[in-house]
Design an enzyme around this catalytic site. Structure first.
Site, short mmCIF file in Angstrom:
data_model
loop_
_atom_site.label_atom_id
_atom_site.label_comp_id
_atom_site.label_asym_id
_atom_site.label_seq_id
_atom_site.Cartn_x
_atom_site.Cartn_y
_atom_site.Cartn_z
N ARG A 9 -1.89 2.51 0.82
CA ARG A 9 -3.27 2.26 1.71
C ARG A 9 -4.30 2.51 1.83
NH1 ARG A 9 -0.59 -0.82 2.38
NH2 ARG A 9 1.32 -1.48 4.70
N HIS A 49 -5.54 -6.53 -1.99
CA HIS A 49 -4.51 -6.70 -1.34
C HIS A 49 -3.53 -7.79 -2.12
CE1 HIS A 49 -2.60 -3.62 1.54
NE2 HIS A 49 -1.61 -4.45 1.14
C1 GLV Z 1 1.68 -4.14 1.96
O1 GLV Z 1 0.97 -3.54 1.71
C2 GLV Z 1 3.16 -3.52 2.58
O2 GLV Z 1 3.20 -2.09 3.20
O3 GLV Z 1 4.19 -4.11 1.84
#
Ligand code: GLV
Length: 325
Positions: free
Chosen positions: A240, A288
């Site tokens: 994160r 991401h």
């Molecule tokens: C992606 O960021 C997840 O939490 O799977």
């Protein structure tokens, strides 16, 4: 996405529902369809469809809007299609006493394994320096040494962290892990808690962050933290963005202490177009995508969790609210 249980044909009681709450309509539709096939005893509905609230027994969500859960008084559990559940846990309307289940999916694990191996190997083999030399048509042989001489440190030893650590070990890297509490993991030196952090950082040349976002990990990777890594260390963050203080990382790179960073996650996503990370020569960014939940296997995990909850068994991926993951 809400799963609503619908009436069995022979009775007049309407089926219960599973509600699906995913902002992207195409993704929500795909999940609804897969889940409906696996959960014939439930009606699987979208959170935008009018659905009697007291019929909703399960909610399958990704980044639900704030307050979402308050609308469903009969909710039995919340199922996350991602591994991270901080958006669920921070909802002010989160009902007490219901189960929260995070995603554990082979495809998600394999995806993260590939990302970690790709980027650790890239730094180990000093590929960014080779690419910079190519830009300048410079023939610059580099002897990167062997994996056995390279010390990799993984923060977060859950399903994803342990898998990455195991595969890096099997390539010969010297792998250590850092986690909240002490644990014995085969072939991996484990450092624990704040007490173990300095020693873990001091020995780590390539740092991989796979930590969940909790009060204890928010902005953990700050200026002080980065100073404790050896000069020339590289940082990979695939958990994160909020685990890292972005300006502190920029300063540590620009001072020459940190040699480079690969970031898949950011405090603000999408990363704003004017963000300095986009064009920084020592920073690699990905949007991401380090690892994505696969529809097929992910839906099976959710159906299995619902079956476990209905049978009063502990589902795989049950979240501890106290731990925050
Ligand atoms: C992606 O960021 C997840 O939490 O799977």
């Amino acid at each position: 996405l809400t799963i609503v249980e619908s009436a069995a044909p022979e009775q007049s009681t309407p089926k219960r529902a599973v509600i699906v709450a995913i902002a992207e309509p195409a993704r929500a539709a795909a999940w609804r369809e897969r889940l409906a096939a696996l959960l014939p005893d439930y009606t699987v509905v979208d959170d935008t469809e009018p659905t009697p609230a007291d019929r909703v027994r399960y909610a399958m969500v990704w980044k639900p809007r704030r307050g979402f859960f308050g609308a469903y008084p009969q909710l039995r559990a919340i199922l996350s299609i991602g591994a991270g559940v901080e958006d669920i846990l921070s909802d002010p309307m989160l009902p007490q006493g219901i189960a929260i289940v995070r995603m554990i999916d082979d495809a998600l694990t394999v995806g993260m394994r590939e990302y970690v191996l790709l980027h650790v190997l890239r730094y180990h083999r000093r590929q960014p320096e080779l690419e910079a030399a190519q830009q300048e048509r410079r023939w610059q042989p580099i002897d990167a040494g062997t994996a056995a001489e390279r010390r990799v440190g993984i923060m977060g030893l859950g399903v994803l962290g342990c898998d990455g650590a195991r595969h890096l070990s099997s390539l010969g890297f010297k792998v250590a892990g850092w986690k909240r509490k002490p644990a014995a993991i085969d072939g991996i030196e484990v450092f624990a808690g704040r007490e173990g952090l300095d020693a873990f950082l001091a020995r780590t040349q390539i740092l991989v962050c796979l930590l969940p976002l909790t009060a204890a990990t928010r902005e953990l990777i700050d200026a002080e933290f980065l100073k404790k890594l050896p000069r020339g260390a590289c940082v990979i963050n695939a958990s994160r963005g909020e685990c890292l203080v972005e300006n502190a990382l920029l300063a540590a790179i620009d001072s020459g202490h940190i040699a480079g960073a690969t970031l898949d996650v950011f405090a603000r996503e999408p990363l704003p177009p004017d963000h300095p990370f986009w064009t920084h020569p020592k920073i690699t960014i990905t949007p991401h995508i380090a690892s994505l939940t696969a529809l097929e296997s992910g839906a099976r995990h959710i159906a299995a969790a619902i079956a476990d909850l209905e049978a009063d068994r502990v589902p795989l991926g049950l979240v501890s609210r106290g731990n925050g993951y």
